[in-house]
Design a protein around this motif. Structure first.
Motif, PDB file in Angstrom:
ATOM      1  N   LYS B 305      88.171 -18.733  66.832  1.00  0.00           N
ATOM      2  CA  LYS B 305      88.582 -17.548  67.583  1.00  0.00           C
ATOM      3  C   LYS B 305      87.421 -16.567  67.753  1.00  0.00           C
ATOM      4  O   LYS B 305      87.185 -16.030  68.835  1.00  0.00           O
ATOM      5  CB  LYS B 305      89.719 -16.867  66.819  1.00  0.00           C
ATOM      6  CG  LYS B 305      90.813 -16.359  67.715  1.00  0.00           C
ATOM      7  CD  LYS B 305      91.976 -15.925  66.845  1.00  0.00           C
ATOM      8  CE  LYS B 305      93.112 -15.349  67.639  1.00  0.00           C
ATOM      9  NZ  LYS B 305      94.225 -15.045  66.712  1.00  0.00           N
ATOM     10  N   ILE B 306      86.697 -16.347  66.689  1.00  0.00           N
ATOM     11  CA  ILE B 306      85.611 -15.369  66.690  1.00  0.00           C
ATOM     12  C   ILE B 306      84.534 -15.691  67.730  1.00  0.00           C
ATOM     13  O   ILE B 306      83.911 -14.801  68.303  1.00  0.00           O
ATOM     14  CB  ILE B 306      84.978 -15.268  65.268  1.00  0.00           C
ATOM     15  CG1 ILE B 306      83.826 -14.254  65.200  1.00  0.00           C
ATOM     16  CG2 ILE B 306      84.441 -16.606  64.792  1.00  0.00           C
ATOM     17  CD1 ILE B 306      84.270 -12.856  64.944  1.00  0.00           C
ATOM     18  N   CYS B 307      84.336 -16.999  67.991  1.00  0.00           N
ATOM     19  CA  CYS B 307      83.236 -17.437  68.853  1.00  0.00           C
ATOM     20  C   CYS B 307      83.318 -16.837  70.250  1.00  0.00           C
ATOM     21  O   CYS B 307      82.303 -16.572  70.884  1.00  0.00           O
ATOM     22  CB  CYS B 307      83.221 -18.951  68.955  1.00  0.00           C
ATOM     23  SG  CYS B 307      83.180 -19.766  67.355  1.00  0.00           S
ATOM     24  N   LYS B 308      84.519 -16.648  70.760  1.00  0.00           N
ATOM     25  CA  LYS B 308      84.707 -16.110  72.099  1.00  0.00           C
ATOM     26  C   LYS B 308      84.462 -14.611  72.137  1.00  0.00           C
ATOM     27  O   LYS B 308      84.075 -14.053  73.154  1.00  0.00           O
ATOM     28  CB  LYS B 308      86.152 -16.396  72.556  1.00  0.00           C
ATOM     29  CG  LYS B 308      86.205 -17.250  73.795  1.00  0.00           C
ATOM     30  CD  LYS B 308      87.569 -17.244  74.437  1.00  0.00           C
ATOM     31  CE  LYS B 308      87.480 -17.768  75.852  1.00  0.00           C
ATOM     32  NZ  LYS B 308      87.208 -19.202  75.937  1.00  0.00           N
ATOM     33  N   LEU B 309      84.683 -13.982  70.967  1.00  0.00           N
ATOM     34  CA  LEU B 309      84.671 -12.523  70.927  1.00  0.00           C
ATOM     35  C   LEU B 309      83.296 -11.934  70.656  1.00  0.00           C
ATOM     36  O   LEU B 309      82.911 -10.934  71.237  1.00  0.00           O
ATOM     37  CB  LEU B 309      85.646 -12.031  69.843  1.00  0.00           C
ATOM     38  CG  LEU B 309      87.076 -12.542  69.982  1.00  0.00           C
ATOM     39  CD1 LEU B 309      87.911 -12.162  68.765  1.00  0.00           C
ATOM     40  CD2 LEU B 309      87.690 -11.988  71.266  1.00  0.00           C
ATOM     41  N   LYS B 310      82.568 -12.558  69.755  1.00  0.00           N
ATOM     42  CA  LYS B 310      81.306 -11.961  69.300  1.00  0.00           C
ATOM     43  C   LYS B 310      80.184 -12.976  69.273  1.00  0.00           C
ATOM     44  O   LYS B 310      80.371 -14.118  68.866  1.00  0.00           O
ATOM     45  CB  LYS B 310      81.497 -11.417  67.872  1.00  0.00           C
ATOM     46  CG  LYS B 310      81.609  -9.904  67.824  1.00  0.00           C
ATOM     47  CD  LYS B 310      81.692  -9.417  66.392  1.00  0.00           C
ATOM     48  CE  LYS B 310      80.370  -8.815  65.967  1.00  0.00           C
ATOM     49  NZ  LYS B 310      80.418  -8.260  64.618  1.00  0.00           N
ATOM     50  N   ASP B 329      78.845 -18.930  58.962  1.00  0.00           N
ATOM     51  CA  ASP B 329      79.411 -17.769  58.279  1.00  0.00           C
ATOM     52  C   ASP B 329      80.289 -18.263  57.128  1.00  0.00           C
ATOM     53  O   ASP B 329      81.054 -19.218  57.284  1.00  0.00           O
ATOM     54  CB  ASP B 329      80.255 -16.965  59.273  1.00  0.00           C
ATOM     55  CG  ASP B 329      80.672 -15.615  58.716  1.00  0.00           C
ATOM     56  OD1 ASP B 329      80.173 -14.599  59.225  1.00  0.00           O
ATOM     57  OD2 ASP B 329      81.495 -15.596  57.778  1.00  0.00           O
ATOM     58  N   ALA B 330      80.185 -17.585  55.990  1.00  0.00           N
ATOM     59  CA  ALA B 330      80.916 -18.025  54.795  1.00  0.00           C
ATOM     60  C   ALA B 330      82.421 -18.052  55.044  1.00  0.00           C
ATOM     61  O   ALA B 330      83.157 -18.806  54.413  1.00  0.00           O
ATOM     62  CB  ALA B 330      80.603 -17.106  53.625  1.00  0.00           C
ATOM     63  N   ARG B 331      82.870 -17.227  56.000  1.00  0.00           N
ATOM     64  CA  ARG B 331      84.313 -17.158  56.248  1.00  0.00           C
ATOM     65  C   ARG B 331      84.830 -18.298  57.128  1.00  0.00           C
ATOM     66  O   ARG B 331      86.034 -18.461  57.284  1.00  0.00           O
ATOM     67  CB  ARG B 331      84.663 -15.820  56.911  1.00  0.00           C
ATOM     68  CG  ARG B 331      84.509 -14.633  55.967  1.00  0.00           C
ATOM     69  CD  ARG B 331      84.439 -13.346  56.754  1.00  0.00           C
ATOM     70  NE  ARG B 331      83.231 -13.285  57.587  1.00  0.00           N
ATOM     71  CZ  ARG B 331      82.927 -12.278  58.388  1.00  0.00           C
ATOM     72  NH1 ARG B 331      83.741 -11.272  58.516  1.00  0.00           N
ATOM     73  NH2 ARG B 331      81.804 -12.293  59.095  1.00  0.00           N
ATOM     74  N   ALA B 332      83.930 -19.051  57.731  1.00  0.00           N
ATOM     75  CA  ALA B 332      84.378 -20.144  58.610  1.00  0.00           C
ATOM     76  C   ALA B 332      85.184 -21.138  57.795  1.00  0.00           C
ATOM     77  O   ALA B 332      84.801 -21.503  56.690  1.00  0.00           O
ATOM     78  CB  ALA B 332      83.181 -20.828  59.246  1.00  0.00           C
ATOM     79  N   GLU B 333      86.322 -21.553  58.355  1.00  0.00           N
ATOM     80  CA  GLU B 333      87.191 -22.498  57.667  1.00  0.00           C
ATOM     81  C   GLU B 333      86.432 -23.785  57.402  1.00  0.00           C
ATOM     82  O   GLU B 333      85.847 -24.362  58.318  1.00  0.00           O
ATOM     83  CB  GLU B 333      88.376 -22.811  58.577  1.00  0.00           C
ATOM     84  CG  GLU B 333      89.691 -22.845  57.871  1.00  0.00           C
ATOM     85  CD  GLU B 333      90.790 -23.046  58.908  1.00  0.00           C
ATOM     86  OE1 GLU B 333      91.226 -24.194  59.039  1.00  0.00           O
ATOM     87  OE2 GLU B 333      91.161 -22.058  59.574  1.00  0.00           O
ATOM     88  N   GLY B 335      85.695 -27.581  57.016  1.00  0.00           N
ATOM     89  CA  GLY B 335      86.357 -28.724  57.649  1.00  0.00           C
ATOM     90  C   GLY B 335      86.394 -28.585  59.162  1.00  0.00           C
ATOM     91  O   GLY B 335      86.548 -29.558  59.853  1.00  0.00           O
ATOM     92  N   VAL B 336      86.213 -27.343  59.665  1.00  0.00           N
ATOM     93  CA  VAL B 336      86.212 -27.196  61.122  1.00  0.00           C
ATOM     94  C   VAL B 336      85.023 -27.938  61.717  1.00  0.00           C
ATOM     95  O   VAL B 336      85.084 -28.458  62.809  1.00  0.00           O
ATOM     96  CB  VAL B 336      86.074 -25.729  61.583  1.00  0.00           C
ATOM     97  CG1 VAL B 336      87.098 -25.416  62.643  1.00  0.00           C
ATOM     98  CG2 VAL B 336      86.117 -24.773  60.424  1.00  0.00           C
ATOM     99  N   ASN B 337      83.948 -27.950  60.959  1.00  0.00           N
ATOM    100  CA  ASN B 337      82.761 -28.615  61.495  1.00  0.00           C
ATOM    101  C   ASN B 337      82.702 -30.070  61.047  1.00  0.00           C
ATOM    102  O   ASN B 337      81.656 -30.638  60.867  1.00  0.00           O
ATOM    103  CB  ASN B 337      81.479 -27.873  61.119  1.00  0.00           C
ATOM    104  CG  ASN B 337      81.342 -27.664  59.634  1.00  0.00           C
ATOM    105  OD1 ASN B 337      82.307 -27.858  58.906  1.00  0.00           O
ATOM    106  ND2 ASN B 337      80.168 -27.269  59.191  1.00  0.00           N
ATOM    107  N   ALA B 338      83.892 -30.632  60.859  1.00  0.00           N
ATOM    108  CA  ALA B 338      83.962 -32.005  60.372  1.00  0.00           C
ATOM    109  C   ALA B 338      83.266 -32.987  61.304  1.00  0.00           C
ATOM    110  O   ALA B 338      82.778 -34.020  60.877  1.00  0.00           O
ATOM    111  CB  ALA B 338      85.413 -32.419  60.188  1.00  0.00           C
TER     112      ALA B 338
END
Ligand SMILES: Nc1ncnc2c1ncn2[C@@H]1O[C@H](COP(=O)(O)OP(=O)(O)O)[C@@H](O)[C@H]1O
Ligand SMILES: Nc1ncnc2c1ncn2[C@@H]1O[C@H](COP(=O)(O)OP(=O)(O)O)[C@@H](O)[C@H]1O
Ligand code: SF4
Ligand code: SF4
Ligand SMILES: [Mg+2]
Ligand SMILES: [Mg+2]
Lengths: 333, 341
Positions: B305-310, B329-333, B335-338
């Protein structure tokens, strides 16, 4: 991944084909001939992708264009599905024009900017009168747009509203409109970004698997040609000098020209790329107006012998490979 | 400016005024080139590779404007006031550039005059910029032609551009670029129009000459084979931004940005015949209205979500390796970059 092919079904047979152009400059000038294609023979099977590589000016496009009857051959014959195309006329010519299509390199130049995508794709359908109603045609256009990964509602847009990759998809959709059996792809991805090239290659492969189409795939990007082709032919100055299974030719080229060509391909690896030993060719590509006697490659070949100037080496079989070179001949006798 | 940096660019932005609106071609990019190194600039067409380098050279189309926090070339800085208006910027750049920056274009004919002999075109700039006599300039031209591997230079100096092949013309351009022993050469896709065998010769020539004369080279290309075999460091551009920068090994062996990984996947697979290619879906962003966030967001499989915003901040992996992606970013979930290889 290339589709499986049926080896016993020959779609295209090119036999001792020559296409020469008259290059005489003025009325009183000496007659000059460009030997753009000079005695070329090969066959393409059903469902096969046949890669054609070689430096610019070696005659790749002329060969493709002679096959689709844009140019008249000077000598030799071309057979499609066993039928010599030289004398075909009338309905037979019409069905020939339907079965064989040509995709050009430049997706910008080959689409009429004043026509909508729908009109562009419908044009060949109208010329050949395959559909009776607009509705039938619209339905087919939507289907084709989906096949090439575009949206049916793109039908009313104009070419300039699309990116290079999307335009190449439009020209592929147009090409498929007549259910061709054979498509000549003349450098179809050269003008596209790397990330988009892969999209188009996958699309061509998917279409081939679904429709059993054969391709003559002309390109100068050797790694992509190798990926998509079952077999590869290497051309030099109007002649095929080597022909074989794509993986074999790519990993173990036998003709000195193929060896030089492949050694020049830059490797996308920082260590291997910087270490790679290249075979540097001396001199320039000779003019096809005045090609060398004997072997066309002899003026730049590191192994040229006396014999190479006197007679032209013929294509000889080595396993599944064909090579035209005296050095290869001597080493294998 | 660090000691060995020949060019330093901070916060470079280039806009073009068009009928459709403002094209944001280059958006706040920073980079440096060190003495004698070969820097590769790779990216999708339209990503701003040429425009960013042309503006550094002071060669800009009439509808363009440049802004920058800092541009320093060879220890000389360009002042903020110099960016007011195209004219003053170009004038400043030309004086700063002097004889020490040269350019090689994709099409040699944009640089060669078809109606003037090669010899005249080679000697003119030498005569203008040095105190050499005509005879000495001609001798220098012969030397340069020999250096770039043109046979029988004496006779060929009196020939016209059309009498040379594409590869030979590109060699002549390189000879011209070298005439003043430049500290920086910017080469914009110099081999794209050439056949691979000729490309190999031209690349070797650039590499050898850069070593011999100590010139730094910025090599703009879309061919990853070319960068790998030539460049020491690489900037990856996408949508007017530098999304990742690193040494050749960092970019090829430990890429971080999903666009870089995607590009490498596109060219890796042809080597393995039995595998399908992994293309990057979609097409690049419209620079009339570039996304507020990451320029790659519409094509990225890992987008959050953040990628579109900032716009993602730059993450630093080493002195040389940086990448701008929210996945770092440490907050990135997790496994998303699996999909990352
Ligand atoms: N219509 C034509 N008339 C005269 N010469 C031509 C024509 N088309 C191509 N040629 C020449 O034939 C040779 C082969 O050209 P081409 O088939 O376009 O090569 P390739 O596609 O391999 O780059 C070249 O020397 C070219 O200049
Ligand atoms: N004079 C101009 N006017 C308007 N837009 C331009 C102009 N020059 C370049 N652009 C746009 O700027 C963007 C970056 O272009 P460029 O730097 O040439 O890309 P590339 O990475 O392919 O070299 C592109 O979208 C291009 O269309
Ligand atoms: S026939 Fe002779 S000149 Fe031709 S490729 Fe073989 S060795 Fe070289
Ligand atoms: S910032 Fe987001 S969209 Fe951009 S590359 Fe990283 S994950 Fe993908
Ligand atoms: Mg061609
Ligand atoms: Mg460019």
């Amino acid at each position: 991944m290339p589709a499986n092919i049926v080896k016993d079904e020959v779609v295209l047979k090119v036999d001792h084909l020559k296409t020469y152009f008259d290059a005489t400059k003025g009325l009183f000038a000496k007659k000059q001939t460009v030997k753009a294609v000079d005695d070329v023979s090969f066959e393409i099977y059903k469902g096969e992708t046949f890669g054609l590589v070689g430096e610019s000016g070696c005659g790749k496009s002329t060969l493709g264009r002679t096959i689709v009857k844009i140019y008249e051959p000077t000598a030799g014959s071309i057979e499609i599905n066993g039928r010599d195309i030289a004398g075909i006329k009338g309905d037979e010519l019409k069905s020939f024009r339907k079965d064989i299509q040509y995709i050009f390199q430049d997706p910008y130049a080959s689409l009429d900017p004043r026509m909508t995508v729908g009109e562009i794709i419908k044009e060949p359908m109208k010329i050949h009168g395959i559909y009776k109603t607009e509705e039938e045609m619209d339905a087919r256009v939507s289907q084709l747009l989906r096949t090439v990964g575009l949206k049916p509602d793109h039908i009313r847009r104009y070419p300039h509203e699309f990116s290079g990759g999307q335009r190449q998809r439009i020209s592929i959709a147009r090409t498929l409109a007549l259910d061709p059996k054979f498509i000549i792809c003349d450098e179809p991805i050269s003008a596209l970004d790397v990330s988009i090239q892969a999209q188009i290659i996958n699309l061509l492969e998917q279409i081939q698997r679904e429709l059993d189409i054969s391709y003559l795939f002309i390109a100068h990007d050797l790694s992509m040609v190798k990926h998509i082709s079952h077999r590869i032919a290497v051309m030099y100055l109007g002649q095929i000098v080597e022909l074989g299974e794509s993986h074999e030719v790519y990993t173990n080229p036998m003709h000195p020209y193929s060896q030089a060509l492949l050694s020049a391909v830059p490797v996308p690896d920082p260590v291997k790329g910087k270490e790679k030993e290249r075979i540097m060719l001396q001199g320039e590509l000779p003019s096809p107006i005045d090609p060398p006697s004997g072997c066309p490659f002899r003026t730049r070949c590191p192994y040229a012998m006396e014999r190479c100037a006197g007679e032209r080496p013929q294509m000889k079989m080595y396993g599944s490979r064909q090579v035209a070179c005296f050095k290869v001949e001597e080493e294998n006798s | 400016m660090e000691q060995n940096e020949i060019l330093k660019v901070n916060g470079l932005t280039v806009d073009f005024a068009t009928e459709q609106g403002t094209v944001h071609a280059v958006r706040d990019i920073s980079f440096a080139v060190r003495e004698g190194e070969i820097l590769g600039v790779v990216g999708e067409s339209g990503s701003g590779k040429s425009v960013s380098m042309y503006s550094v050279m002071g060669l800009l189309a009439d509808n363009g404007t440049v802004t920058a926090e800092k541009i320093e070339f060879d220890g000389q800085s360009i002042n903020a006031s110099d960016y007011d208006g195209k004219r003053s910027y170009e004038k400043t750049m030309q004086s700063v550039r002097g004889n020490t920056m040269s350019m090689i274009f994709q099409d040699p004919m944009t640089f060669l005059n078809p109606t003037i002999t090669i010899g005249k075109q080679l000697t003119e700039p030498i005569l203008n910029h040095t105190k050499l006599t005509k005879g000495q300039a001609r001798a220098r031209a012969v030397e340069l032609m020999t250096l770039v591997g043109i046979p029988s230079p004496e006779t060929r100096l009196d020939q016209y551009p059309f009498e040379f092949s594409g590869g030979m013309r590109q060699r002549i351009i390189i000879a011209m670029a070298l005439a003043m022993s430049p500290k920086l050469i910017i080469a914009d896709e110099p081999t794209t129009a050439l056949d691979v065998t000729i490309q190999a010769q031209v690349l070797d020539l650039i590499k050898e000459l850069s070593k011999k004369m100590g010139s730094a080279v910025i090599m703009i290309t879309h061919d990853l084979g070319v960068v790998a075999s030539l460049c020491d460091r690489i900037n990856i551009m996408y949508g007017g931004k530098i999304v990742e920068t690193g040494t050749d090994k960092e970019i090829f062996y430990t890429p971080n940005h999903p666009y870089t990984k995607g590009l490498l996947a596109c060219i890796k697979n042809p080597e393995e015949n039995d595998k399908d290619l992994v293309p990057i879906p979609g097409s690049p962003p419209d620079l009339l209205k570039p996304p507020a966030g990451c320029p790659f967001v519409d094509r990225c499989e890992s987008a959050m979500k953040i990628c579109k915003l900032k716009m993602p901040p730059e993450t630093v992996f080493s002195d040389t390796h940086k990448s701008a992606c929210w996945l770092n970013d440490a907050r990135a979930e997790k496994g998303v970059n699996a999909h990352a290889r």
